[in-house]
Design an enzyme around this catalytic site. Structure first.
Site, PDB file in Angstrom:
ATOM      1  N   ARG A 126       0.856  -1.187   0.000  1.00 56.15           N
ATOM      2  CA  ARG A 126       0.000   0.000   0.000  1.00 56.15           C
ATOM      3  C   ARG A 126       0.894   1.239   0.000  1.00 56.15           C
ATOM      4  O   ARG A 126       1.995   1.223   0.555  1.00 56.15           O
ATOM      5  CB  ARG A 126      -0.892   0.025   1.252  1.00 56.15           C
ATOM      6  N   HIS A 176      -1.647   0.620  -9.920  1.00 55.22           N
ATOM      7  CA  HIS A 176      -2.326  -0.346  -9.029  1.00 55.22           C
ATOM      8  C   HIS A 176      -2.925  -1.515  -9.821  1.00 55.22           C
ATOM      9  O   HIS A 176      -4.135  -1.753  -9.788  1.00 55.22           O
ATOM     10  CB  HIS A 176      -3.415   0.354  -8.191  1.00 55.22           C
TER      11      HIS A 176
END
Ligand SMILES: NC(=O)c1ccc[n+]([C@@H]2O[C@H](COP(=O)([O-])OP(=O)(O)OC[C@H]3O[C@@H](n4cnc5c(N)ncnc54)[C@H](OP(=O)(O)O)[C@@H]3O)[C@@H](O)[C@H]2O)c1
Length: 311
Positions: A226, A274
């Site tokens: 993350r 992502h």
């Protein structure tokens, strides 16, 4: 009695609902938001980022299934009542995707492919020292569903692989360290650092100036966890000083990465939007349906998040 499963996804909800309906033919699968008039009879919700108020409106909810492996957003939203289990996504498709992304980026840096591309743009013929994988020190932070698989395969390729987790682990060919006391040993001198931790209060901002400075000079950071694991300014400073050779980043504090963010133009930053390990609807639905079937047959739900640990 027919149980109701509500699919609350911003995209592809109908596709997910159709797959869930054929996997769970005895259940009623719906995609609309619950009425806010009370008396909602939803048993299960399948969610990404649910609209505010939707989950609290489901009075009889028995479980929330996240379509993502990372569930920090659901916990932080405070929208899932404390007595309702959150089930995170554990799926072969995710693990295979992450393995491909990490192996692709690790091998590319191990064999200097990006550097040769830069040299090509300058029409420069300059062979670099090429070492074999067993001479390359790689560390994987997080040794769970994704990190454990990645560490195993890096070791199979021959890399001198270390992995770090919260509890002790045994992974064939991997030097496993755990806990705060094992962190220094896990990262010091590594040439490639792969982050696959979950985002929790204990792991947020873990990859800061102090930790990244323990890597070997000219190390490469690969972040598939993350964005909030990484202190952005530390990465930029270390790239500018040359301590880091590159940062391969798939995840960011704010997504999409804001137009003005320094990462867009910082030499040494290689970013992907992502996409390292997208959730594949077909295999994810199979995992959710199997979990529901075994739960209804009397077994405990699998992959329930421990809210105290944060993952
Ligand atoms: N970029 C993408 O496309 C993408 C896709 C999917 C997932 N992800 C990210 O990858 C993360 C990991 O997924 P996963 O399925 O592998 O999770 P997981 O199976 O829960 O594994 C998490 C690992 O991190 C370790 N860990 C957690 N907190 C720790 C701490 N404080 N100190 C040391 N180790 C700690 C755990 O240790 P123990 O083994 O001891 O519990 C475990 O080994 C997700 O949370 C998500 O953020 C990214």
């Amino acid at each position: 009695m027919t149980k109701k499963l509500r699919v609350l996804l911003r995209s592809n909800a109908d596709h997910w609902a159709a797959l869930l309906q054929s996997a769970l033919p005895g259940h009623l699968i719906v995609t609309d938001a619950p009425a806010d008039t009370g008396g909602d009879d939803t048993a299960y919700a399948v969610v990404g980022k649910p609209p505010p108020g939707a989950l609290p409106a489901m009075a009889g909810l028995q479980a929330v299934f996240s379509v993502n492996a990372g569930i920090e957003g659901l916990i932080e939203s405070g929208e899932v009542p404390a007595h309702v289990p959150i089930v995170r996504m554990v799926d072969e498709g995710l693990a295979e995707g992450m393995l491909e992304w990490v192996l692709a980026t690790t091998l590319a840096w191990h064999r200097n492919l990006f550097t040769y591309r830069e040299q090509q743009l300058e029409a420069r013929w300059a062979p670099l020292e090429e070492i074999v994988a067993r001479e390359r020190r790689v560390t994987v932070l997080g040794a769970g569903h994704l990190g454990g698989r990645v560490a195993l395969w890096l070791a199979r390729l021959g890399f001198a692989t270390r992995a770090w987790s919260r509890s002790p682990k045994q992974i064939p060919g991997v030097d496993c360290r755990f806990g705060q006391a094992g962190l220094d040993d896990a990262v010091t001198g590594s040439e490639i650092l792969v982050n696959l931790l979950p985002l929790t209060p204990a792991t947020e901002n873990l990859l800061d100036l102090s930790l990244l400075s323990k890597l070997a000079p000219r190390a490469v950071l690969i972040n598939g966890g993350r964005g909030r694991h990484v202190v952005d300014q530390a990465v930029i400073d270390l790239l500018r000083s040359g301590q880091l050779r590159a940062a391969v980043l798939d995840v960011f504090r704010d997504e999409p990465l804001p137009e003005g963010h320094a990462f867009w133009r910082q030499p040494g930053v290689y970013l992907t939007p992502h996409v390292a390990a997208p959730t594949h609807a077909r295999s994810a639905v199979a995992a959710i349906a199997a979990n529901i079937r075994s739960f209804e047959a009397g077994s405990p739900l699998a992959h329930v998040v421990d809210r105290d640990r944060g993952y």
